[in-house]
Design a protein around this motif. Structure first.
Motif, mmCIF file in Angstrom:
data_model
loop_
_atom_site.group_PDB
_atom_site.id
_atom_site.type_symbol
_atom_site.label_atom_id
_atom_site.label_comp_id
_atom_site.label_asym_id
_atom_site.label_seq_id
_atom_site.Cartn_x
_atom_site.Cartn_y
_atom_site.Cartn_z
ATOM 1 N N CYS A 1 0.859 -1.176 0.000
ATOM 2 C CA CYS A 1 0.000 0.000 0.000
ATOM 3 C C CYS A 1 0.897 1.228 0.000
ATOM 4 N N ASP A 2 0.331 2.352 -0.363
ATOM 5 C CA ASP A 2 1.101 3.593 -0.332
ATOM 6 C C ASP A 2 1.153 4.162 1.079
ATOM 7 N N VAL A 3 0.004 4.167 1.740
ATOM 8 C CA VAL A 3 -0.078 4.656 3.113
ATOM 9 C C VAL A 3 -0.702 3.569 3.968
ATOM 10 N N GLY A 4 -0.015 3.208 5.036
ATOM 11 C CA GLY A 4 -0.555 2.244 5.990
ATOM 12 C C GLY A 4 -0.718 2.918 7.332
ATOM 13 N N ALA A 5 -1.907 2.811 7.932
ATOM 14 C CA ALA A 5 -2.199 3.499 9.188
ATOM 15 C C ALA A 5 -2.706 2.512 10.233
ATOM 16 N N VAL A 6 -2.140 2.612 11.444
ATOM 17 C CA VAL A 6 -2.635 1.841 12.584
ATOM 18 C C VAL A 6 -3.123 2.839 13.629
ATOM 19 N N LEU A 7 -4.430 2.817 13.906
ATOM 20 C CA LEU A 7 -5.033 3.831 14.758
ATOM 21 C C LEU A 7 -4.837 3.540 16.241
ATOM 22 N N ASN A 8 -4.925 2.273 16.626
ATOM 23 C CA ASN A 8 -4.807 1.889 18.036
ATOM 24 C C ASN A 8 -4.803 0.370 18.134
ATOM 25 N N VAL A 9 -4.410 -0.117 19.280
ATOM 26 C CA VAL A 9 -4.472 -1.548 19.566
ATOM 27 C C VAL A 9 -5.085 -1.691 20.950
ATOM 28 N N ALA A 10 -6.313 -2.219 20.993
ATOM 29 C CA ALA A 10 -7.015 -2.375 22.263
ATOM 30 C C ALA A 10 -7.643 -3.760 22.320
ATOM 31 N N SER A 11 -8.089 -4.132 23.488
ATOM 32 C CA SER A 11 -8.623 -5.473 23.701
ATOM 33 C C SER A 11 -9.921 -5.683 22.922
ATOM 34 N N ASP A 12 -9.878 -6.599 21.977
ATOM 35 C CA ASP A 12 -11.068 -6.999 21.226
ATOM 36 C C ASP A 12 -10.736 -8.276 20.467
ATOM 37 N N HIS A 13 -11.671 -9.190 20.436
ATOM 38 C CA HIS A 13 -11.501 -10.468 19.742
ATOM 39 C C HIS A 13 -10.366 -11.310 20.329
ATOM 40 N N LEU A 14 -9.875 -10.982 21.517
ATOM 41 C CA LEU A 14 -8.829 -11.815 22.105
ATOM 42 C C LEU A 14 -9.403 -13.190 22.440
ATOM 43 N N GLY A 15 -8.560 -14.197 22.256
ATOM 44 C CA GLY A 15 -9.017 -15.563 22.449
ATOM 45 C C GLY A 15 -9.593 -16.186 21.199
ATOM 46 N N LEU A 16 -9.610 -15.420 20.086
ATOM 47 C CA LEU A 16 -10.141 -15.925 18.813
ATOM 48 C C LEU A 16 -9.020 -15.984 17.780
ATOM 49 N N GLY A 17 -9.053 -17.000 16.936
ATOM 50 C CA GLY A 17 -8.097 -17.104 15.835
ATOM 51 C C GLY A 17 -6.652 -17.217 16.271
ATOM 52 N N GLY A 18 -6.414 -17.738 17.480
ATOM 53 C CA GLY A 18 -5.049 -17.896 17.944
ATOM 54 C C GLY A 18 -4.429 -16.617 18.473
ATOM 55 N N ILE A 19 -5.210 -15.535 18.606
ATOM 56 C CA ILE A 19 -4.708 -14.257 19.123
ATOM 57 C C ILE A 19 -5.215 -14.115 20.557
ATOM 58 N N ASP A 20 -4.294 -14.249 21.525
ATOM 59 C CA ASP A 20 -4.673 -14.259 22.927
ATOM 60 C C ASP A 20 -4.185 -13.041 23.693
ATOM 61 N N THR A 21 -3.224 -12.310 23.135
ATOM 62 C CA THR A 21 -2.656 -11.179 23.855
ATOM 63 C C THR A 21 -2.664 -9.932 22.974
ATOM 64 N N LEU A 22 -2.544 -8.778 23.607
ATOM 65 C CA LEU A 22 -2.474 -7.529 22.860
ATOM 66 C C LEU A 22 -1.208 -7.473 22.013
ATOM 67 N N GLU A 23 -0.130 -8.095 22.480
ATOM 68 C CA GLU A 23 1.101 -8.112 21.704
ATOM 69 C C GLU A 23 0.907 -8.888 20.405
ATOM 70 N N GLN A 24 0.201 -10.000 20.472
ATOM 71 C CA GLN A 24 -0.094 -10.767 19.259
ATOM 72 C C GLN A 24 -1.009 -9.981 18.326
ATOM 73 N N LEU A 25 -1.989 -9.294 18.904
ATOM 74 C CA LEU A 25 -2.904 -8.492 18.093
ATOM 75 C C LEU A 25 -2.136 -7.371 17.389
ATOM 76 N N ALA A 26 -1.202 -6.757 18.096
ATOM 77 C CA ALA A 26 -0.396 -5.695 17.485
ATOM 78 C C ALA A 26 0.454 -6.243 16.349
ATOM 79 N N GLU A 27 0.956 -7.449 16.500
ATOM 80 C CA GLU A 27 1.769 -8.049 15.437
ATOM 81 C C GLU A 27 0.947 -8.247 14.170
ATOM 82 N N VAL A 28 -0.329 -8.607 14.334
ATOM 83 C CA VAL A 28 -1.202 -8.780 13.179
ATOM 84 C C VAL A 28 -1.463 -7.435 12.502
ATOM 85 N N LYS A 29 -1.844 -6.432 13.276
ATOM 86 C CA LYS A 29 -2.175 -5.129 12.710
ATOM 87 C C LYS A 29 -0.950 -4.439 12.119
#
Length: 933
Positions: free
Chosen positions: A582-610
């Motif tokens: 992409c030309d511009v990639g933006a990450v607005l925030n990383v907060a607790s949501d959908h944890l425990g789903l799809g193998g994502i259990d921690t905020l650190e893992q969620l941040a790695e995905v985003k």
């Protein structure tokens, strides 16, 4: 070796920045059987079947690394071996894949097995064949420990050949693949549009297409002419180009009569077939012509058959692209050469043992097969399979020189005579093709056809490139490059600008703001969002469209010239991104949501995905400087620019970034409120007061202030002008039309209703804080819930966040309970509210969303505020606006204008002043009519 789960990633993902397949596998009892214990027989059997494994570097990073791991004392485990076998099988079939990794999945014996693929079905089939091969090679002791120890019948030779043929039916052919590789080399994106050879190059309005070697610029009429051999012949003849004498026949009798008139020997071929199908050459008798007529009719779609004079000489394919000859190949039919010792059958086996020969298009050359044509040619000479050819005798087993039937090619590009070069170019231009292949027969291509004769026997649309990119002898030619240069001349665009936006909260509103700003500048915007896919502001596909499928819809639309991609966690986890950069990639925030789903259990893992969206950003990475997990992503991007967004004007890191010439969007406090300010390359650019942005509810909605700041950062990074950004933000509001489910306010009842889609603790907290800033004359009520697939702690946290801020609480469930009981979610939240001191009679559990909303509306009095956290947004909004409160709507006085009244009115204005109020701003005159109606 059970496969528990499979993900096919179509683009950048958490494992790689290109397409990979992930299997979650369970080795079961085979966990106790690493390759060291499986023994030498297993290792030797594997390497004999797939000798290419010797070239795998594995963790050692050099050829032989994998074999070293395989044969070490302990060895390596079957999941890792299966990964390498799946890669090697694809390489054998012609796919250029090398990447793989296998890591533990947590539970004993379970692994994430990840490997690269080029075509989805080929990759999946490769892993299946790999699994069955490894099971077949297991020693008896290991097999005895399996639940089903019975040996599966597995014939490696038959399985490998079947796999190669399977791949060839699904992989891109050699011609198409060469053009794709040329596009990759030029940085031109491409998308495969079907299971065959239809490929799109470029995005949106810049796209071009090919099917095999027919391009989107190829004229249909030219293809029709080239497909009609008689019409092509007559066209070239009338231009004085060398062609054989030709007759058209509709019956055996006409074919024989035509052959007599032309004079033997003759050639008989279908009027409209290709690849040499149904062609019979050097026919000397009427019986041969009659039989050849039947063969030709079987291979053509027309009743007509061409009979033409036989021109002696070698078959040459002359490839012309964009009016220029780019390659010449002499084609030799599949043949064997006698040595006085071996039979014809043995000679064919010797020829086929050449490692360059394979099945179909698997390799540079194709194996020679015995078929009816080979038998006929042997029979004409009185030979059979057991015949021993004298030394030096050449036996042709094909009458045509197609590579797909075992022929060979010799590059002659550098020695072709200029007259012959000009002849080929004139022929292709005469037919009208942008890419055309001339079949030219001559004894010597280095000499002019004017001196030694020769003739054009065909002009082909969609000519094959294989003989040129991988000749049997001579120099390989880049013939795909000129095709790409024709479709995309150097310096011309192929990509549309892409903004990828992710985050736990705010990404939909921010995406809509950016799309609104860009549309205001005249762009045709393609946008993906949780609401659907929008093209130029029109909803084209409804639903949650934040994954790679939706992204590709936008990139395939030929009207789109800029893309705004809301990119959600779910799509990234399931299938990756739908585009490579992409030309511009933006990450607005990383907060607790959908944890425990799809193998994502921690905020650190969620941040790695985003984080993926900024890892693939080329121009600018936009990050929330007020979120530490977003800040850390700055170390993982190669974008040319880094733009921080902060609501803290004293942010130390951002201050240093600005002082070093970096880009940032900062919320600065002033005498008149808060100002969104841009810093870039040392410049300080005040943009807009937040209270002038309707979506911020006069600056009270802090989350939309932040969303607007991100929209500014993204739009500025995409080259949007300052005034266009100001206008865009000042005309974007939170009406249901522009931002459904995002702080939608309805004031036409005696009470105020706010609808929001917030469904995680961080979003709920933001909305509750915003509502707390609003002036309310009477009571406040809330309709609240949480998605059923969230953790109990998240559901309870939402209840804690609303506790104490409202006078009445209506607790509901979403329509889709997502595994929860009928009233399980509201019951959990009621427990929390009671524990937080909310009176029991202030809580009402109504599981059905429609009934819950209706109860809240009917319980509201004049001046109240009702906040609804909705799930089925459209239905709930309709329910709100169509609710009958039983009283006449209370109309509020119109808000005072943002600019002063016109004092020196024109005559026209003066004539209207008695019935209207006239205001003027920087855009001109606006008439605001007032009437009793």
């Amino acid at each position: 070796m059970e496969i528990l789960k499979t993900n096919v990633y179509v683009g950048p993902n958490v494992y790689a920045r290109f397409p990979v397949i992930r299997h979650v596998i369970d080795l079961g009892p085979l966990e106790k059987w690493p390759s060291g214990r499986l023994g030498e027989a297993f290792q030797k059997g594997l390497l004999e079947r797939l000798p290419g494994l010797h070239e795998h570097g594995c963790s050692y990073g050099e050829p032989g690394g994998f074999v070293r791991r395989l044969t070490e004392d302990e060895g390596t485990w079957l999941g890792h071996i299966g990964e390498h076998v799946a890669i090697e099988l694809q390489q054998v079939a012609g796919s250029h894949v090398t990447f793989g990794k296998t890591r533990g999945a947590g539970a004993p014996g379970q692994y994430h097995m990840v490997f690269e693929y080029q075509q989805r079905d080929v990759g999946l089939e490769a892993s299946d064949v790999a699994r069955r091969l490894l099971l077949d090679l297991l020693p008896a002791e290991a097999r005895a420990e399996l639940d089903d120890p019975a040996e599966e019948e597995f014939d490696w030779d038959a399985e490998s050949e079947a796999f190669i043929k399977f791949c060839q039916r699904r992989e891109l052919g050699p011609s198409t693949n060469s053009i794709v590789e040329a596009a990759d080399g030029r940085g031109i994106p491409w998308l495969r549009l079907n299971r065959y050879s239809l490929v799109q190059f470029g995005h949106g309005k810049y796209q071009r297409r090919i099917q095999a070697t027919i391009t989107s610029e190829t004229r249909h009429i030219a293809v029709e002419i080239a497909s009609d051999k008689e019409e092509t012949h007559d066209l070239l003849r009338d231009l004085g180009l060398p062609v054989p004498v030709q007759k058209l026949a509709y019956s055996q009798r006409e074919a024989v009569r035509g052959a007599r008139k032309i004079g033997f020997p003759v050639v008989v071929k279908p009027l409209n077939a290709n690849h040499g199908r149904g062609v019979s050459i050097e026919l000397e008798t009427e019986d041969e012509v009659a039989h050849a007529f039947e063969v030709a009719q079987q291979h053509g779609s027309s009743r007509a058959v061409v009979v033409e004079s036989y021109i002696r000489g070698f078959d040459h394919r002359m490839l012309v692209v964009d009016g220029k000859l780019v390659a010449v190949a002499k084609r030799v039919p599949g043949h064997v050469v006698g040595d006085g010792e071996h039979t014809i059958e043995q000679l064919v086996d010797i020829v086929n043992s050449d490692p360059r020969r394979g099945v179909g298009h698997e390799k540079v050359l194709t194996r020679i097969e015995f078929d009816r044509q080979a038998e006929r040619l042997m029979g004409e000479k009185g030979y059979d399979l057991e015949t021993v050819l004298p030394e030096g005798e050449v036996l042709y087993l094909r009458s045509t020189a197609n590579l797909s039937t075992g022929g060979t090619s010799i590059d002659m590009t550098d020695v072709v005579h200029p007259d012959n070069r000009l002849m080929a170019e004139r022929a292709v231009r005469a037919v009208g093709l942008d890419v055309g292949g001339v079949d030219f027969l001559t004894e010597d291509i280095t000499r002019s056809y004017k001196d030694i004769g020769g003739g054009i026997v065909e002009v082909n649309a969609a000519p094959g490139f294989r003989m040129h990119v991988a000749p049997s002898e001579g120099q390989a030619r880049d013939v795909a490059g000129p095709v790409m240069d024709m479709l995309f001349p150097p310096g011309s665009p192929s990509r549309i600008p892409i903004a990828a936006i992710t985050g736990t909260n705010g990404k939909t509103t921010t995406s809509r703001m950016v799309a609104h700003i860009l549309k205001g500048t005249g762009h045709t915007v393609g946008m993906t969002s949780t609401d659907g896919v929008y093209i130029d502001g029109q909803l084209t596909v409804k639903g949650d469209m934040t994954g790679p499928t939706a992204a590709r819809m936008v990139l395939r639309d030929p009207s789109v010239d800029v893309a705004v991609m809301e990119t959600a966690r779910g799509g990234l986890i399931r299938a990756g991104m739908g585009y490579s950069h992409c030309d511009v990639g933006a990450v607005l925030n990383v907060a607790s949501d959908h944890l425990g789903l799809g193998g994502i259990d921690t905020l650190e893992q969620l941040a790695e995905v985003k984080r993926i969206v900024v890892e693939v950003a080329r121009d600018t990475a936009v990050l929330n400087a007020d979120d530490v997990r977003c800040l850390e992503m700055a170390n993982h991007t190669d974008a040319e620019h880094l733009c921080y967004v902060t609501m803290a004007p004293q942010h130390d890191l951002v201050r240093e970034h600005i002082r070093s010439g970096g880009r940032a969007v900062v919320l600065e406090q002033g005498m008149n409120g808060d100002m969104i300010t841009i810093y870039d390359k040392g410049a300080h650019i005040p943009l807009l007061w937040t209270h002038l942005i309707p979506a911020t509810l006069e600056g009270r909605a802090a989350h939309n202030v932040q969303n607007a700041m991100f929209a500014v950062a993204i739009a500025f990074s995409m080259g949007v002008g300052l005034e266009d950004m100001r206008t865009g933000l000042r005309t974007f509001d939170t009406t249901f039309f522009q931002a459904p489910g995002r702080m939608n306010v309805y004031d036409e009842h005696p009470f105020r209703v706010i609808l929001d889609y917030a469904h995680n603790p961080a979003a709920v907290k933001t909305v509750v804080e915003t509502v707390a800033r609003l002036d309310v004359d009477a009571e406040r009520a809330v309709v609240v819930t949480a998605p059923g697939d969230r953790r109990d702690e998240d559901i309870r946290e939402i209840a804690r966040l609303v506790a104490g801020h409202f006078d009445r609480y209506v607790l509901k469930a979403d329509d889709n309970r997502r595994g929860r009981g009928e009233d399980e979610v509201p019951a959990l939240q009621r427990e929390v509210l009671l524990a937080e001191g909310v009176a029991e009679d202030a809580n009402t559990i109504i599981p059905d969303e429609r009934e819950a909303v209706d109860h809240a509306l009917r319980s509201a009095g004049a001046g109240d505020l009702v906040l609804v956290f909705g799930d089925e947004i459209t239905r709930t909004w309709k329910q709100i606006i169509h609710f009958d409160s039983g009283t006449e709507p209370q109309r509020s006085e119109p808000a005072p204008p943002a600019v002063s009244l016109v004092e020196d009115e024109s005559p026209l204005e003066a004539s209207l002043l008695d019935e209207s109020r006239i205001v003027r701003d920087e855009r001109g005159v606006r008439l605001v009519f007032e009437s009793e109606d």
